[in-house]
Design a protein around this motif. Structure first.
Motif, PDB file in Angstrom:
ATOM      1  N   VAL A   6     -38.514  63.261  54.171  1.00 14.44           N
ATOM      2  CA  VAL A   6     -38.957  61.982  53.619  1.00 14.44           C
ATOM      3  C   VAL A   6     -39.888  61.321  54.621  1.00 14.44           C
ATOM      4  O   VAL A   6     -39.562  61.225  55.813  1.00 14.44           O
ATOM      5  CB  VAL A   6     -37.761  61.046  53.347  1.00 14.44           C
ATOM      6  N   ASP A   7     -41.020  60.870  54.140  1.00 11.24           N
ATOM      7  CA  ASP A   7     -41.890  60.051  54.976  1.00 11.24           C
ATOM      8  C   ASP A   7     -41.325  58.634  54.958  1.00 11.24           C
ATOM      9  O   ASP A   7     -41.529  57.876  54.003  1.00 11.24           O
ATOM     10  CB  ASP A   7     -43.320  60.061  54.441  1.00 11.24           C
ATOM     11  N   ALA A  57     -36.842  64.886  42.170  1.00  9.28           N
ATOM     12  CA  ALA A  57     -36.904  63.774  43.110  1.00  9.28           C
ATOM     13  C   ALA A  57     -38.335  63.555  43.586  1.00  9.28           C
ATOM     14  O   ALA A  57     -38.822  62.416  43.641  1.00  9.28           O
ATOM     15  CB  ALA A  57     -35.976  64.036  44.294  1.00  9.28           C
ATOM     16  N   ALA A  58     -39.006  64.641  43.924  1.00 11.00           N
ATOM     17  CA  ALA A  58     -40.380  64.514  44.417  1.00 11.00           C
ATOM     18  C   ALA A  58     -41.291  63.955  43.320  1.00 11.00           C
ATOM     19  O   ALA A  58     -42.132  63.089  43.574  1.00 11.00           O
ATOM     20  CB  ALA A  58     -40.885  65.866  44.909  1.00 11.00           C
ATOM     21  N   ASP A  59     -41.089  64.442  42.084  1.00  8.91           N
ATOM     22  CA  ASP A  59     -41.901  63.946  40.971  1.00  8.91           C
ATOM     23  C   ASP A  59     -41.622  62.473  40.707  1.00  8.91           C
ATOM     24  O   ASP A  59     -42.502  61.728  40.287  1.00  8.91           O
ATOM     25  CB  ASP A  59     -41.580  64.728  39.687  1.00  8.91           C
ATOM     26  N   PRO A  62     -42.109  57.071  43.578  1.00  8.98           N
ATOM     27  CA  PRO A  62     -43.325  56.312  43.247  1.00  8.98           C
ATOM     28  C   PRO A  62     -44.355  56.304  44.375  1.00  8.98           C
ATOM     29  O   PRO A  62     -45.519  56.006  44.142  1.00  8.98           O
ATOM     30  CB  PRO A  62     -42.800  54.900  42.978  1.00  8.98           C
ATOM     31  N   THR A  63     -43.932  56.627  45.581  1.00  5.38           N
ATOM     32  CA  THR A  63     -44.868  56.569  46.714  1.00  5.38           C
ATOM     33  C   THR A  63     -45.147  57.953  47.288  1.00  5.38           C
ATOM     34  O   THR A  63     -45.747  58.072  48.353  1.00  5.38           O
ATOM     35  CB  THR A  63     -44.314  55.670  47.833  1.00  5.38           C
ATOM     36  N   GLU A  64     -44.712  58.972  46.576  1.00  9.54           N
ATOM     37  CA  GLU A  64     -44.909  60.348  47.042  1.00  9.54           C
ATOM     38  C   GLU A  64     -44.449  60.544  48.486  1.00  9.54           C
ATOM     39  O   GLU A  64     -45.123  61.173  49.297  1.00  9.54           O
ATOM     40  CB  GLU A  64     -46.370  60.773  46.874  1.00  9.54           C
ATOM     41  N   SER A  65     -43.319  59.962  48.778  1.00 11.37           N
ATOM     42  CA  SER A  65     -42.797  60.035  50.138  1.00 11.37           C
ATOM     43  C   SER A  65     -41.984  61.292  50.396  1.00 11.37           C
ATOM     44  O   SER A  65     -41.619  61.562  51.540  1.00 11.37           O
ATOM     45  CB  SER A  65     -41.919  58.814  50.416  1.00 11.37           C
TER      46      SER A  65
END
Ligand code: F3S
Length: 78
Positions: A6-7, A57-59, A62-65
């Motif tokens: 996670v970013d 989860a990745a899809d 909302p912030t592509e984190s």
């Protein structure tokens, strides 16, 4: 193999990832997501059983984190 991290700089604590993939993501005291598997180091292979959840989860972030790669991440580069 698949790795994820996670970013935490761009995560806005929306909470969608833990709902999609409760075996992979949990939240710190501020609600920021991290990878349970390796304490967000991005170095633990994601078990095959979790890959569908991971994709959801990745899809859904909302912030592509949620970052996904075929190689382990280098912690300090995130
Ligand atoms: Fe953060 Fe995205 Fe999860 S904003 S809480 S990483 S869905």
């Amino acid at each position: 193999p698949t790795y994820t991290i996670v970013d935490k700089d761009t995560c806005i604590a929306c909470g969608a990832c833990g709902a999609s993939a409760p075996d992979i993501f949990d939240y710190d005291d501020e609600g920021i997501s991290y990878v349970i598997l390796d304490d967000n180091e991005g170095t633990a292979e994601v078990p095959e059983d979790f890959l569908d959840d991971l994709e959801d989860a990745a899809d859904g972030c909302p912030t592509e984190s949620i970052k996904i790669a075929e190689q382990p991440f280098c912690a300090e580069k995130v």
